[in-house]
Motif scaffolding. Structure first.
Motif, mmCIF file in Angstrom:
data_model
loop_
_atom_site.group_PDB
_atom_site.id
_atom_site.type_symbol
_atom_site.label_atom_id
_atom_site.label_comp_id
_atom_site.label_asym_id
_atom_site.label_seq_id
_atom_site.Cartn_x
_atom_site.Cartn_y
_atom_site.Cartn_z
ATOM 1 N N ASP A 28 0.842 -1.193 0.000
ATOM 2 C CA ASP A 28 0.000 0.000 0.000
ATOM 3 C C ASP A 28 0.877 1.243 0.000
ATOM 4 O O ASP A 28 2.105 1.162 0.159
ATOM 5 N N LEU A 29 0.242 2.386 -0.213
ATOM 6 C CA LEU A 29 0.958 3.659 -0.295
ATOM 7 C C LEU A 29 0.233 4.683 0.570
ATOM 8 O O LEU A 29 -0.956 4.948 0.352
ATOM 9 N N GLN A 30 0.963 5.209 1.553
ATOM 10 C CA GLN A 30 0.431 6.280 2.399
ATOM 11 C C GLN A 30 0.874 7.618 1.805
ATOM 12 O O GLN A 30 2.053 7.936 1.770
ATOM 13 N N LEU A 31 -0.080 8.374 1.296
ATOM 14 C CA LEU A 31 0.213 9.670 0.702
ATOM 15 C C LEU A 31 0.119 10.766 1.754
ATOM 16 O O LEU A 31 -0.624 10.651 2.732
ATOM 17 N N GLN A 32 0.880 11.812 1.555
ATOM 18 C CA GLN A 32 0.890 12.924 2.497
ATOM 19 C C GLN A 32 -0.515 13.535 2.611
ATOM 20 O O GLN A 32 -1.219 13.691 1.624
ATOM 21 N N ASP A 33 -0.885 13.867 3.861
ATOM 22 C CA ASP A 33 -2.162 14.535 4.147
ATOM 23 C C ASP A 33 -3.383 13.665 3.882
ATOM 24 O O ASP A 33 -4.515 14.177 3.833
ATOM 25 N N MET A 34 -3.193 12.360 3.674
ATOM 26 C CA MET A 34 -4.336 11.453 3.521
ATOM 27 C C MET A 34 -4.515 10.678 4.818
ATOM 28 O O MET A 34 -3.537 10.290 5.470
ATOM 29 N N PRO A 35 -5.760 10.424 5.223
ATOM 30 C CA PRO A 35 -6.003 9.824 6.537
ATOM 31 C C PRO A 35 -5.603 8.350 6.633
ATOM 32 O O PRO A 35 -5.390 7.840 7.728
ATOM 33 N N ARG A 36 -5.507 7.664 5.512
ATOM 34 C CA ARG A 36 -5.182 6.232 5.541
ATOM 35 C C ARG A 36 -4.399 5.862 4.300
ATOM 36 O O ARG A 36 -4.440 6.573 3.284
ATOM 37 N N PRO A 37 -3.678 4.729 4.342
ATOM 38 C CA PRO A 37 -2.953 4.290 3.141
ATOM 39 C C PRO A 37 -3.907 3.729 2.095
ATOM 40 O O PRO A 37 -5.008 3.264 2.418
#
Length: 375
Positions: A255-264
């Motif tokens: 998975d990928l956790q992006l900046q300023d996103m609440p979940r991956p």
């Protein structure tokens, strides 16, 4: 063994071309000039090593579709000819139509000849020669041994000759070309295998279709146990992001956790461009890179902001493998020149034939003129 030169004759828009293979070879050109034909001809050489070159040609429409598409001079036979040079060894193959007396389907591509030559000092010595179904090999004493009907006319001696031990160079060249990896495109539609978990099998190099992407990434986490470079590359492309990959229940996922996103976001949730870029990360940062990597238009589906990070990926990987790229992106080309000082190789058409600016008839590139010289 690394390839040092290839030669192509009578393949689609390529009438006759010989060129060196550099640690990083990048070719840029407009649509329709024949860039993809350069890529496909290399792929055909690998198919010769795998023993399926005639089937590939048949799948592409047969020899009438594959051979030189322009006008021929009187006496030209129109046969497809390919060769690859590896330091001191050279492999050549010639494919044409069956003779009336041959046991073959009408129009079926036939192997007319193959050869392996070795350069010994200033001498060139032929070690294997195949004419139709007759294969001859030279032993250590210099004597020839002939094997009639050793292979079918549709088979390559490189892959199917049963007495390859008599000529170890056959095995050397076959194994070298089987190690080549070609990446044309990655399916990113909702049904793509890239978006699904895959079997947890150690995967040092991404497969051609990318279907083992999760396993290739998880191999870096579980086997190498060092993902600093991988995370740095993710940060370069997607500032503030973090990539994770793991194994659970015999399957690998990422998975990928992006900046300023609440979940991956898991693979099935990623945009096409993001997923494509992660595939390219796996291509160039694998646990063990193939010795030779060829890519056809890797910039497809990528946002322009990803081209500079991609160029940095490619430049760094070129120290671990020979890389060969065709692209129509001037922006990617300029980014690669900035990162690696790779010379500009522009693919053009001249009198209907695909060629490369600055390439001499002898198969060498002329030295680029400096800006002062041009003035």
């Amino acid at each position: 063994m690394r390839p040092t030169e290839i030669a192509i004759s009578s393949y689609r828009s390529v009438r006759r071309l010989s060129m060196p293979i550099e640690p990083l070879s990048v070719f840029v050109g407009e649509n329709g000039v024949g860039k993809s034909n350069l890529y496909k001809s290399l792929s055909l050489l690998r198919d010769a090593a795998a023993g399926r070159i005639t089937r590939t040609i048949a799948e592409e429409g047969g020899l009438n579709s594959v051979c030189w598409s322009g006008l021929r001079k009187r006496g030209e036979d129109g046969r497809l000819r390919l060769s690859a040079e590896f330091d001191r060894l050279r492999y050549s193959i010639e494919i044409g139509f069956p003779a009336p007396s041959e046991a073959a389907f009408a129009g079926e591509p036939m192997i007319k000849s193959e050869s392996i030559e070795a350069t010994q000092g200033k001498r060139t010595v032929r070690l294997m020669e195949r004419k139709n179904s007759l294969v001859s090999v030279r032993d250590d004493s210099g004597a020839w041994t002939s094997h009639r009907d050793a292979v079918l006319p549709s088979e390559t001696a490189l892959a199917g000759f049963p007495s390859a031990r008599e000529c170890p160079e056959i095995v050397l060249i076959r194994n070298a070309m089987l190690g080549w990896r070609f990446y044309h495109d990655f399916r990113t539609d909702p049904a793509s295998q890239l978006r699904k978990p895959c079997l947890a099998v150690t995967t040092p190099s991404l497969s051609a279709d990318g279907s083992d992407l999760a396993a290739a990434l998880a191999t870096l986490y579980a086997i190498r146990d060092d993902t600093v470079d991988l995370q740095d590359a993710i940060q370069d492309a997607f500032p503030g992001a973090e990539l994770r990959a793991w194994e659970e229940g015999g399957l690998c996922e990422f998975d990928l956790q992006l900046q300023d996103m609440p979940r991956p976001f898991k693979a099935h949730e990623l945009s096409d461009g993001t997923l494509k870029y992660i595939c390219l990360l796996a291509v160039f940062m694998g646990y063990r890179l193939p010795p030779f990597i060829a890519l056809n238009e890797p910039e497809t589906s990528l946002h322009p902001s990803l081209l500079a990070p991609l160029a940095r990926l490619i430049a760094k990987a070129s120290s671990r493998a020979d890389i060969w790229i065709v692209t129509h992106s001037e922006q990617l080309m300029e980014a690669l020149r900035s990162e690696s000082s790779v010379p500009l190789r522009r693919v053009i058409k001249s009198k209907g034939a695909t060629t490369i600016e600055g390439l001499t008839l002898g198969g060498e590139f002329r030295e680029e003129e400096s800006e002062d010289d041009e003035c």
